[in-house]
Write an enzyme that holds these catalytic residues in place. Structure first.
Site, PDB file in Angstrom:
ATOM      1  N   LYS A  53       0.842  -1.204   0.000  1.00  0.00           N
ATOM      2  CA  LYS A  53       0.000   0.000   0.000  1.00  0.00           C
ATOM      3  C   LYS A  53       0.871   1.245   0.000  1.00  0.00           C
ATOM      4  O   LYS A  53       0.569   2.226  -0.680  1.00  0.00           O
ATOM      5  CB  LYS A  53      -0.927  -0.008   1.220  1.00  0.00           C
ATOM      6  CG  LYS A  53      -1.976  -1.106   1.183  1.00  0.00           C
ATOM      7  CD  LYS A  53      -2.957  -1.030   2.333  1.00  0.00           C
ATOM      8  CE  LYS A  53      -2.338  -1.365   3.652  1.00  0.00           C
ATOM      9  NZ  LYS A  53      -1.908  -2.772   3.764  1.00  0.00           N
ATOM     10  N   CYS A 112     -11.362   1.141  17.391  1.00  0.00           N
ATOM     11  CA  CYS A 112     -10.165   0.336  17.119  1.00  0.00           C
ATOM     12  C   CYS A 112      -9.146   0.295  18.241  1.00  0.00           C
ATOM     13  O   CYS A 112      -8.419  -0.689  18.353  1.00  0.00           O
ATOM     14  CB  CYS A 112      -9.499   0.764  15.811  1.00  0.00           C
ATOM     15  SG  CYS A 112      -8.883   2.452  15.806  1.00  0.00           S
ATOM     16  N   MET A 113      -9.017   1.325  19.086  1.00  0.00           N
ATOM     17  CA  MET A 113      -7.963   1.255  20.100  1.00  0.00           C
ATOM     18  C   MET A 113      -8.385   1.772  21.458  1.00  0.00           C
ATOM     19  O   MET A 113      -7.551   1.960  22.338  1.00  0.00           O
ATOM     20  CB  MET A 113      -6.687   1.954  19.623  1.00  0.00           C
ATOM     21  CG  MET A 113      -6.896   3.284  18.941  1.00  0.00           C
ATOM     22  SD  MET A 113      -6.660   4.749  19.925  1.00  0.00           S
ATOM     23  CE  MET A 113      -8.190   5.077  20.684  1.00  0.00           C
ATOM     24  N   MET A 122      -6.253  -5.266  16.885  1.00  0.00           N
ATOM     25  CA  MET A 122      -7.706  -5.334  16.995  1.00  0.00           C
ATOM     26  C   MET A 122      -8.224  -6.580  17.703  1.00  0.00           C
ATOM     27  O   MET A 122      -9.288  -6.546  18.329  1.00  0.00           O
ATOM     28  CB  MET A 122      -8.352  -5.262  15.610  1.00  0.00           C
ATOM     29  CG  MET A 122      -8.099  -3.963  14.869  1.00  0.00           C
ATOM     30  SD  MET A 122      -8.562  -2.493  15.789  1.00  0.00           S
ATOM     31  CE  MET A 122      -6.958  -1.907  16.332  1.00  0.00           C
ATOM     32  N   GLY A 168      -4.103   1.096  14.135  1.00  0.00           N
ATOM     33  CA  GLY A 168      -4.422   0.888  12.728  1.00  0.00           C
ATOM     34  C   GLY A 168      -4.468   2.159  11.914  1.00  0.00           C
ATOM     35  O   GLY A 168      -4.492   2.103  10.688  1.00  0.00           O
ATOM     36  N   GLN A 169      -4.487   3.332  12.578  1.00  0.00           N
ATOM     37  CA  GLN A 169      -4.618   4.594  11.858  1.00  0.00           C
ATOM     38  C   GLN A 169      -3.380   5.460  12.083  1.00  0.00           C
ATOM     39  O   GLN A 169      -2.717   5.354  13.119  1.00  0.00           O
ATOM     40  CB  GLN A 169      -5.866   5.339  12.325  1.00  0.00           C
ATOM     41  CG  GLN A 169      -7.145   4.566  12.027  1.00  0.00           C
ATOM     42  CD  GLN A 169      -8.384   5.379  12.355  1.00  0.00           C
ATOM     43  OE1 GLN A 169      -8.893   6.128  11.541  1.00  0.00           O
ATOM     44  NE2 GLN A 169      -8.883   5.224  13.571  1.00  0.00           N
TER      45      GLN A 169
END
Length: 799
Positions: free
Chosen positions: A86, A170-171, A345, A382-383
């Site tokens: 990516k 997510c966190m 996650m 994740g971000q």
């Protein structure tokens, strides 16, 4: 199997571009790995990657106001010149053919173009009619200045706390886990631990595909002959499993029992680190009623509460062999090894997410595998700025910047002083967390009547969409504003769509998973009339002030977002024509930076960040005027805030005695389990090629061709029993909804018998129509990893 680091990354990139067959062949396409040398026609500048929380640095090549080349940044400690598939294509995310380029308002059921002046006025008037009913919904994709501005706008301007990021999804459980253990959020260790550990334990995550650049650091060491044991603990087999020395499969939710079993064996075997525990730790247990910081306990009570979790009992609950549990306990009991635990996650999207986070921290504390290079419990994000923006800048509904709480009177006074607000402006009541916010918005009598969404796609990512998003379509009195770069599952129900600038089309600052704050400058112009999210917030704030909203002024009557140039003259940054007359990012960041010192998260000055590939806080100034980052928090050898002679010091301890907390948390069953009607487990997640909802990556042709659509992974035994072949359409149904999609059997991942897995990147196949909105009681984070589902062939009933 030995794989060097560059070969691993190259393999990941190549595999992403080859066939992902569902029982039929596809043309194989290889993605070239660009190795570009700077040349006279390109201008190169640094930036962090736009995707995950790893925080890889890229060099961005620009020619004729367009990003035309990307290469890994060899000067960056995070990725040392490497990128994942990516990352190599990150420049292409700017140039999808359906970029949003002008404001759109819904009139007579259709989105039609309007001017920016009209759009800003619509937002301001909508908010002004009921400020208490307004909510801001952002994400860990907000830059730090963007999130800080939105936070100040909502909590300091409107006087309500209804702002939350999708990081809640997510966190949030990682946050509550850190707080309950250390009294302060975010990891003590850093990525350097991956270069020093002898054992890497992956607790329910798949770094080979989700954080491949980090995982490659460990594979590289193995290739060079270093002894590193990789243990993959998962509820399905993944590519991480294939590269691990041990693959330990466990039943959903049973990670709590496993953690308790390890801790029990450490005590029974006498292999826990008695000196470390006696000097640096205290014990906690759940309180009645339940509270985040629980109730005090003792070592003796802790040992007694663990007693039922024998290897055989844990095996009965989890399916993990008793000998494997003993192996894990033996490793933690050794003093001659260094152990790093990674999770993401799997532990966080969990109705007992706070509990399992504290238990894994507790194993490291109990065993003394903490605070030395290679010894660390580390949560990954994740971000790209879930840490820097959601957590540090305080965009969660209960937070203020710098780890402060809206419910804490002293913390509110701090913020009111920093923002020059009248006393009492900040509301002491926490705002609605994500699930509560959208539930209120989707109810006719819910108090939230307007939501402004930036840099996220809740129409695809919220759990139980039929409850938390879709009802908006029938509620004419609810108003949805969406700032976006492409049409999404969220814009389909929007009343107003605002076209946004993205990534290097604007200035920015991110904060990654290892406390590293990373800055970049604008490099190209956004398309059409797309504008910065931060400008949008400031422009609406100024329009509200013009409409008479007193909250958009400080206590001296000045605009809440006033910016002055070097001469002291105010710059009208609310006017797009003048927004880049000054560096608004620098102004907001330097305004925010003093907030960071209360919790010893000291941020480097903006101008220092410009010269570095990110710095890990706390960053402190040295006697010679240079700035020093911190790799290992709470450790005397590296953390400047640890008292001399303390060795380790948990200086934000919840018990005010510099001690970390070791918790006992019992195993209990999840809120929904398979039964006769819904006999299988459903788990959801990401894939290598796509990031989150695919809004950006599905516009990259190479990535979209490599993984063009969602699927359901099935175990061969289940598929054979149901008469399903790979590539055939099947129907998945839960108590909340159903979906039809192709089966993939024997693919890159393999769930155990009784489990299916579906990725969530495909907006045409919304798996979150099926997921459960049950959430952790402390973090309020939903559980996307387990609910009950049934599967049948689509043809069985003519579907």
């Amino acid at each position: 199997m030995t794989v060097d680091r560059r070969s691993f990354i190259k393999t990941a990139a190549m595999s992403a571009a080859t066939t992902a067959a569902f029982g039929s062949s596809r043309e194989s396409r290889a993605v070239p790995l660009p190795v570009l040398e700077p040349n006279a026609t390109l201008t190169w500048n640094k930036a962090p990657c736009r995707f995950c929380g790893t925080g890889c640095h890229v060099l961005v090549g620009v020619e004729n106001d367009k990003v035309v080349a990307i290469q890994g940044d060899l000067k960056a400690d995070v990725n040392k010149g490497l990128l994942c598939v990516k990352g190599y294509h990150v420049g292409s995310i700017l140039y999808g053919p359906d970029r949003l380029t002008q404001p759109l308002a819904r009139k007579d059921g259709k989105l039609v173009p309007i001017s920016w002046d009209e759009a800003i006025d619509i937002v301001a008037r909508r908010i002004n009619r009921n400020p208490a009913g307004f909510a801001y919904y952002g994400s860990g994709q907000w830059t730090i200045p963007e999130g800080y501005a939105a936070n100040k706008f909502t909590k300091g301007g409107l006087g309500n706390n209804h702002i939350d990021p999708n990081a809640r999804l997510c966190m949030a459980s990682a946050v509550t886990g850190f707080l309950a253990t250390y009294g302060v959020d975010e990891p003590a260790g850093c990525y350097d631990d991956l270069d020093a550990c002898n054992v890497l334990i992956c607790w329910g995550n798949n770094p080979a595909e989700m954080h491949p650049v980090l995982f490659s650091r460990v594979l590289d060491r193995k290739t060079r002959g270093e002894k590193v044991t990789i243990i993959d603990m998962e509820t399905r087999r993944t590519r991480t499993s294939d590269l691990a020395d041990h693959h330990i499969l466990f039943k959903p939710q049973s990670d709590l029992a496993i953690a308790n079993g390890i801790a029990r064996l450490l005590i029974k075997n006498g292999t826990y680190d008695k000196a470390f525990v006696e000097r640096h730790c205290s014990f906690r247990k759940d309180s009645d009623p339940p509270a985040l910081f629980g109730a005090p306990s003792t070592f003796e009570e802790y040992a007694r509460l663990l007693e039922p979790y024998t290897p055989e009992y844990v095996e009965a609950i989890s399916g993990v062999k008793a000998d494997d549990l003993r192996m894990l306990a033996d490793l933690f009991g050794r003093r001659d090894t260094r152990i790093t635990s990674l999770w993401c996650m799997g532990m966080n999207q969990h109705t007992r997410g706070t509990a399992i986070n504290t238990l894994v921290h507790g194993i490291h504390l109990l065993s003394g595998h903490f605070g030395r290079p290679g010894d660390a419990p580390t949560s990954l994000t994740g971000q790209p700025s879930a840490c820097g923006t959601a957590r540090e800048a305080g965009t969660l509904a209960h937070l203020l910047p710098g780890g402060r709480l809206v419910a804490n009177e002293a913390h509110r006074k701090h913020a009111e002083e920093y923002w020059n607000l009248p006393e009492g402006r900040i509301n002491p009541k926490p705002g609605k967390h994500t699930v509560a916010m959208w539930e209120s918005f989707c109810q006719p009598d819910g108090e939230i009547d307007t939501i402004w969404v930036q840099v996220t796609n809740p129409g695809q990512t919220l759990p139980n969409l039929g409850k938390l998003f879709d009802p908006k379509a029938g509620l004419d009195d609810k108003f949805l504003i969406v700032s976006e770069v492409y049409p999404t599952a969220t814009t389909r129900l929007a009343d107003l769509v605002l076209p946004s600038a993205m990534w290097v089309e604007k200035n920015g600052i991110f904060g990654n998973s290892e406390r590293r704050t990373q800055q970049w400058f604008k490099m190209v112009e956004p398309p059409g009339e797309a504008r910065d999210d931060c400008w949008q917030t400031i422009a609406v704030a100024h329009r509200l002030m013009e409409l008479g909203h007193e909250g958009m002024k400080d206590k001296d009557g000045r605009f809440l977002f006033g910016v002055r140039d070097e001469t002291g003259a105010e710059v009208p940054v609310w006017d797009w024509a003048h927004y880049y007359d000054v560096n608004v990012d620098r102004h907001l960041y330097e305004e925010y930076r003093p907030f960071s010192r209360l919790k010893h998260k000291d941020l480097a000055p903006y101008d220092v960040l410009v010269e570095h590939r990110g710095l890990r806080w706390p960053v402190v100034e040295q006697a010679d005027g240079t700035w020093r980052e911190t790799r290992f928090r709470f450790s005397e050898f590296d953390d400047p805030y640890v008292t001399e002679g303390a060795e380790f010091q948990f200086y934000h301890s919840t018990t005010k005695d510099d001690r970390a907390q070791i918790w006992f948390r019992p195993y209990d069953e999840p809120p929904e389990m398979p039964d006769a009607e819904y006999p299988l487990w459903l788990s959801t997640g990401r894939v290598l090629e796509h990031w989150h909802t695919g809004t950006m990556t599905r516009r990259v042709p190479q990535l979209d061709r490599a993984m063009p659509g969602a699927y359901v992974e099935m175990n061969r035994v289940d598929a054979r029993r149901l008469g399903i072949r790979s590539g055939e359409k099947v129907v998945l149904e839960t108590k909340r909804g159903g979906i039809e999609l192709p089966a993939w059997i024997g693919g890159r991942g393999e769930p155990p018998e009784g489990t299916v897995f579906v990725p969530f990147f495909d907006e045409t196949l919304l798996i979150n129509d099926l997921t459960l909105d049950a959430h952790d009681p402390f973090s309020k984070q939903p559980d996307y990893k387990k609910c009950a589902v049934r599967v049948r062939k689509a043809s069985a009933e003519g579907a």
